[in-house]
Write an enzyme that holds these catalytic residues in place. Structure first.
Site: not given
Ligand code: FMN
Length: 353
Positions: A100, A181, A311
């Site tokens: 990414q 971003y 995530g």
């Molecule tokens: C610790 C953490 C770091 C994240 N960093 C990013 C990132 O670098 N880029 C991004 O697009 N989303 C990032 N996200 C969002 C996740 O990609 C995802 O959209 C979000 O966690 C929702 O999914 P979930 O409910 O399954 O956790 C991050 C989420 C978490 C928990």
């Protein structure tokens, strides 16, 4: 019991996936100060290689895109070498991984940027809020508005980063156009008040994202490029006056690019964005944001998604596909170690025996 649609193979652009479980991009802040991911990062991703596809944490395409302490880049030879260890480790387990590309734009801070430079953005509008630096929490600053020449330079940096991601052995690249971003700063009326070809109308605000995607496709081929969006997420003080028009237009305009996939993460909006966007996109449609196994299986089973993105569940469960297959309980994610240095809360989540 009928077979779960999570475990059927899928084709995403040029990539053959062994299942439809995708690991979401997650910043983990374990790189060194030079933005180089180390052995621990290779182990972390290798542990999770049973995903059909891993999307890496956000990686800055150039030093000016760095948004947080200890985040990794893909600009220097040392960064490429670090990522090559990661890609090799995932491939050795039979996995697939795309990188990414994340340019933080105005959600950065001079303390993170070369020579203490001001962060860049479409317009000189500061985001409300504070950001974590090595000096603790600090107010975000008024960014430098990119000139049109500088925009072309940033687009070229994404292209060069795409080249280096492929050189490092990655299977493809994803443009991070969510979470407030730089790409979303261009898309959104609250952060983009330009009066040139990159601001004003929805078509103008989409131009930067379209140019970056075209540059990534020129380098990698369309079958290895994906796009992440998260309409109305609101994270990092991002606001758009007409998000349905903005994202509807954007997804319509990317059609001729034939991207491998569109990754849409939704967080509690009342609008049916999947209904709006999916009919406009012919490639693989990846859905994420707060999914559990049942919801993911319902989305896949009804044809509303081609793959399901997890995530925090993947963060805490290196063997998430196997746990879903067996109906095994899940480890709970520990938020205190999401961005903390070291192995704890990173590579020490247990797999099933
Ligand atoms: C610790 C953490 C770091 C994240 N960093 C990013 C990132 O670098 N880029 C991004 O697009 N989303 C990032 N996200 C969002 C996740 O990609 C995802 O959209 C979000 O966690 C929702 O999914 P979930 O409910 O399954 O956790 C991050 C989420 C978490 C928990």
């Amino acid at each position: 019991m009928s077979a779960s649609p999570l475990f059927t193979p899928a084709t995403v652009g040029d990539l053959a996936l062994r299942n439809r479980l995708v690991m979401a991009p997650m910043t983990r802040s374990r790189a060194d100060d030079a933005g180089v991911p180390g052995e621990l990062t290779a182990l972390y991703y290798a542990q999770r290689a049973s995903a059909g596809l891993i999307i890496s944490e956000g990686v800055f395409p150039s030093a000016m895109g760095k948004g947080y302490v200890r985040t990794p880049g893909i600009e220097t030879d040392a960064q490429v070498a670090g990522w090559k260890r990661v890609a090799d480790a995932v491939h050795a387990q039979g996995g697939r991984i795309v990188m990414q590309l994340m340019h933080a734009g105005r959600i950065s801070h001079p303390s993170l940027l070369p020579g203490g430079a001001l962060p860049v953005a479409p317009s000189a509008i500061p985001p409300k809020g504070q950001t974590w630096t090595d000096q603790g929490l600090q107010d975000m600053v008024t960014p430098h508005a990119l000139s049109t020449d500088e925009i072309a330079q940033v687009v070229a940096e994404y292209r060069a980063a795409t080249r280096r991601a492929l050189d490092a052995g990655f299977d493809g690249v994803e443009l991070h156009a969510a979470s407030g971003y730089l790409p979303e700063q261009f898309l959104s009326s609250g952060s983009n008040q330009r009066t040139d070809a990159y601001g004003g109308s929805v078509a103008n605000r989409a131009r930067f994202v379209l140019e970056v995607l075209a540059a990534m496709v020129a380098e990698a081929g369309a079958g290895r490029v994906g796009l992440k969006i998260a309409p109305e997420m609101g994270y990092n003080d991002i606001v758009d006056a007409t998000p349905q028009d903005t994202y509807g237009h954007l997804v319509e305009q990317i059609a001729p690019l034939n991207l491998a996939y569109l990754h849409v993460a939704l967080f509690g909006t009342a609008v049916d964005y999947h209904g709006l966007l999916r009919p406009r996109f012919k490639g693989a449609y990846l859905v994420g944001g707060g999914l559990d196994q049942a919801r993911a299986e319902a989305l896949l089973g009804s044809g509303q998604a081609d793959a399901a993105v997890f995530g925090s569940a993947f963060l805490a469960n290196p063997d998430l596909p196997e746990r879903f297959r067996r109906g095994a309980p899940l480890n709970a994610p520990d938020k205190a170690t999401f961005f903390a240095p070291g192995a704890q809360g990173y590579t020490d989540y247990p797999a099933l025996g």
